[in-house]
Design a protein around this motif. Structure first.
Motif, PDB file in Angstrom:
ATOM      1  N   VAL A  39     -43.455 -97.090 -48.939  1.00 19.83           N
ATOM      2  CA  VAL A  39     -42.201 -96.362 -49.099  1.00 19.83           C
ATOM      3  C   VAL A  39     -42.495 -94.879 -49.325  1.00 19.83           C
ATOM      4  O   VAL A  39     -43.331 -94.530 -50.161  1.00 19.83           O
ATOM      5  N   HIS A  40     -41.808 -94.034 -48.576  1.00 19.74           N
ATOM      6  CA  HIS A  40     -41.963 -92.586 -48.684  1.00 19.74           C
ATOM      7  C   HIS A  40     -40.582 -91.950 -48.615  1.00 19.74           C
ATOM      8  O   HIS A  40     -39.593 -92.622 -48.318  1.00 19.74           O
ATOM      9  N   SER A  41     -40.518 -90.661 -48.863  1.00 18.84           N
ATOM     10  CA  SER A  41     -39.234 -89.964 -48.780  1.00 18.84           C
ATOM     11  C   SER A  41     -39.417 -88.591 -48.160  1.00 18.84           C
ATOM     12  O   SER A  41     -40.534 -88.067 -48.082  1.00 18.84           O
ATOM     13  N   ALA A  42     -38.304 -88.017 -47.725  1.00 16.68           N
ATOM     14  CA  ALA A  42     -38.300 -86.675 -47.136  1.00 16.68           C
ATOM     15  C   ALA A  42     -36.876 -86.137 -47.215  1.00 16.68           C
ATOM     16  O   ALA A  42     -35.935 -86.865 -47.527  1.00 16.68           O
ATOM     17  N   GLY A  43     -36.747 -84.850 -46.926  1.00 15.17           N
ATOM     18  CA  GLY A  43     -35.438 -84.212 -46.971  1.00 15.17           C
ATOM     19  C   GLY A  43     -35.039 -83.608 -45.643  1.00 15.17           C
ATOM     20  O   GLY A  43     -35.899 -83.235 -44.842  1.00 15.17           O
ATOM     21  N   THR A  44     -33.741 -83.509 -45.431  1.00 11.00           N
ATOM     22  CA  THR A  44     -33.249 -82.872 -44.214  1.00 11.00           C
ATOM     23  C   THR A  44     -33.416 -81.355 -44.284  1.00 11.00           C
ATOM     24  O   THR A  44     -33.521 -80.689 -43.262  1.00 11.00           O
ATOM     25  N   HIS A  45     -33.431 -80.810 -45.492  1.00 12.04           N
ATOM     26  CA  HIS A  45     -33.604 -79.369 -45.721  1.00 12.04           C
ATOM     27  C   HIS A  45     -34.472 -79.181 -46.966  1.00 12.04           C
ATOM     28  O   HIS A  45     -34.052 -78.560 -47.941  1.00 12.04           O
ATOM     29  N   ALA A  46     -35.657 -79.739 -46.930  1.00 12.90           N
ATOM     30  CA  ALA A  46     -36.520 -79.778 -48.113  1.00 12.90           C
ATOM     31  C   ALA A  46     -37.202 -78.443 -48.382  1.00 12.90           C
ATOM     32  O   ALA A  46     -37.562 -77.718 -47.456  1.00 12.90           O
ATOM     33  N   GLU A  47     -37.379 -78.154 -49.658  1.00 18.26           N
ATOM     34  CA  GLU A  47     -38.236 -77.059 -50.110  1.00 18.26           C
ATOM     35  C   GLU A  47     -39.608 -77.681 -50.325  1.00 18.26           C
ATOM     36  O   GLU A  47     -39.874 -78.267 -51.370  1.00 18.26           O
ATOM     37  N   ARG A  48     -40.446 -77.578 -49.324  1.00 14.93           N
ATOM     38  CA  ARG A  48     -41.738 -78.264 -49.354  1.00 14.93           C
ATOM     39  C   ARG A  48     -42.519 -77.947 -50.627  1.00 14.93           C
ATOM     40  O   ARG A  48     -42.596 -76.798 -51.042  1.00 14.93           O
ATOM     41  N   GLY A  49     -43.096 -79.013 -51.202  1.00 16.08           N
ATOM     42  CA  GLY A  49     -43.966 -78.840 -52.348  1.00 16.08           C
ATOM     43  C   GLY A  49     -43.295 -78.909 -53.706  1.00 16.08           C
ATOM     44  O   GLY A  49     -43.978 -78.915 -54.721  1.00 16.08           O
ATOM     45  N   TRP A  50     -41.960 -78.969 -53.738  1.00 15.33           N
ATOM     46  CA  TRP A  50     -41.271 -79.031 -55.030  1.00 15.33           C
ATOM     47  C   TRP A  50     -41.465 -80.402 -55.677  1.00 15.33           C
ATOM     48  O   TRP A  50     -41.554 -81.423 -54.981  1.00 15.33           O
ATOM     49  N   PRO A  51     -41.485 -80.460 -57.015  1.00 11.05           N
ATOM     50  CA  PRO A  51     -41.562 -81.743 -57.716  1.00 11.05           C
ATOM     51  C   PRO A  51     -40.180 -82.403 -57.796  1.00 11.05           C
ATOM     52  O   PRO A  51     -39.178 -81.811 -57.378  1.00 11.05           O
ATOM     53  N   VAL A  52     -40.143 -83.595 -58.354  1.00  9.04           N
ATOM     54  CA  VAL A  52     -38.859 -84.247 -58.627  1.00  9.04           C
ATOM     55  C   VAL A  52     -38.113 -83.374 -59.633  1.00  9.04           C
ATOM     56  O   VAL A  52     -38.679 -82.923 -60.628  1.00  9.04           O
ATOM     57  N   ASN A  53     -36.848 -83.126 -59.360  1.00 11.99           N
ATOM     58  CA  ASN A  53     -36.053 -82.228 -60.189  1.00 11.99           C
ATOM     59  C   ASN A  53     -35.713 -82.842 -61.545  1.00 11.99           C
ATOM     60  O   ASN A  53     -35.350 -84.016 -61.616  1.00 11.99           O
ATOM     61  N   PRO A  54     -35.819 -82.058 -62.632  1.00 10.20           N
ATOM     62  CA  PRO A  54     -35.323 -82.531 -63.927  1.00 10.20           C
ATOM     63  C   PRO A  54     -33.802 -82.609 -63.885  1.00 10.20           C
ATOM     64  O   PRO A  54     -33.180 -81.768 -63.218  1.00 10.20           O
ATOM     65  N   PRO A  55     -33.188 -83.566 -64.536  1.00 12.27           N
ATOM     66  CA  PRO A  55     -33.792 -84.594 -65.363  1.00 12.27           C
ATOM     67  C   PRO A  55     -34.124 -85.888 -64.610  1.00 12.27           C
ATOM     68  O   PRO A  55     -34.472 -86.883 -65.233  1.00 12.27           O
ATOM     69  N   MET A  56     -34.040 -85.888 -63.271  1.00 15.78           N
ATOM     70  CA  MET A  56     -34.352 -87.117 -62.525  1.00 15.78           C
ATOM     71  C   MET A  56     -35.786 -87.560 -62.812  1.00 15.78           C
ATOM     72  O   MET A  56     -36.053 -88.753 -62.918  1.00 15.78           O
ATOM     73  N   ASP A  57     -36.696 -86.592 -62.958  1.00 17.07           N
ATOM     74  CA  ASP A  57     -38.088 -86.949 -63.251  1.00 17.07           C
ATOM     75  C   ASP A  57     -38.181 -87.770 -64.539  1.00 17.07           C
ATOM     76  O   ASP A  57     -38.831 -88.815 -64.585  1.00 17.07           O
ATOM     77  N   ARG A  58     -37.479 -87.309 -65.578  1.00 13.69           N
ATOM     78  CA  ARG A  58     -37.529 -88.022 -66.861  1.00 13.69           C
ATOM     79  C   ARG A  58     -36.819 -89.377 -66.778  1.00 13.69           C
ATOM     80  O   ARG A  58     -37.296 -90.373 -67.347  1.00 13.69           O
ATOM     81  N   LEU A  59     -35.714 -89.441 -66.076  1.00 16.56           N
ATOM     82  CA  LEU A  59     -34.993 -90.708 -65.939  1.00 16.56           C
ATOM     83  C   LEU A  59     -35.862 -91.749 -65.225  1.00 16.56           C
ATOM     84  O   LEU A  59     -35.834 -92.938 -65.574  1.00 16.56           O
ATOM     85  N   LEU A  60     -36.623 -91.319 -64.231  1.00 22.97           N
ATOM     86  CA  LEU A  60     -37.532 -92.243 -63.543  1.00 22.97           C
ATOM     87  C   LEU A  60     -38.715 -92.607 -64.443  1.00 22.97           C
ATOM     88  O   LEU A  60     -39.131 -93.772 -64.478  1.00 22.97           O
ATOM     89  N   GLU A  61     -39.236 -91.635 -65.174  1.00 25.57           N
ATOM     90  CA  GLU A  61     -40.337 -91.918 -66.093  1.00 25.57           C
ATOM     91  C   GLU A  61     -39.903 -92.901 -67.172  1.00 25.57           C
ATOM     92  O   GLU A  61     -40.689 -93.738 -67.623  1.00 25.57           O
TER      93      GLU A  61
END
Length: 195
Positions: A39-61
């Protein structure tokens, strides 16, 4: 590199920093028992190299998922055509995917659409059969005029974009994603056992 018997899933949103990483990580967690799934992901208009945005990162952690090595990437025809299943956050993302790689039209769905389409899939359906079943039983979209967005720009079943809207919006988006991912993972694992 996935083997020939692997099943490649790509999740897609806009920036590849909120919804599609959540879809990717939650789906990968649910499918972890079967090494055939990638499983992988990508964006239609991605800012390459960015991390998972807070607070989604913490919610997943908080769900036991390590997102520290994640970096956003742009969807392209290679990623799309190399995927056995493409799951998007919204109808707009789905339209972008099929416009950029028309050959995936029968294996690309919104997350909600795919979860709904496989609700009554017959037992003993293998993975290619599951995707074919979903394509044949894709829920009919509500009639709307093309090019004119629905209220707030979302279609029925779209995963709402939490970006810049505060933690409650991130929790709400994750609340939409989790049950759909769980339903899809159960179907995928069942189909994998039929292979």
């Amino acid at each position: 590199m996935p083997g020939s018997d692997s099943f490649r899933i790509l999740t897609v949103c806009t920036g590849n920093i909120c919804r599609s990483p959540a879809m990717e990580f939650l789906l990968a967690q649910e499918l972890a028992a079967d090494p055939r799934f990638h499983v992988h992901s990508a964006g239609t208009h991605a800012e390459r190299g960015w991390p998972v945005n807070p607070p989604m990162d913490r919610l997943l952690e908080d769900r036991g998922i390590d997102v520290s090595g994640f970096t956003a990437r742009q969807a392209d025809t290679r990623l799309l055509s190399g995927s056995d299943l493409v799951l998007t956050a919204t109808q707009q993302h789905l339209a972008w995917v099929t416009e950029h790689e028309p050959r995936v039209v029968r294996r690309a769905f919104t997350l909600t659409e795919f979860a709904d389409a496989i609700a009554d899939v017959p037992d003993e359906t293998d993975l290619p059969g599951l995707v074919a079943w979903a394509a044949a039983h894709r829920p009919a979209l509500r009639v709307r005029s093309l090019g004119s967005p629905t209220r707030r720009g979302y279609d029925e079943g779209d995963i709402l974009d939490p970006y810049g809207r505060g933690e409650a919006a991130y929790r709400a988006a994750l609340g939409q994603i989790e049950p759909l991912v769980q339903r899809i993972a159960r179907a995928l694992l069942g189909a994998a056992q039929s292979a």
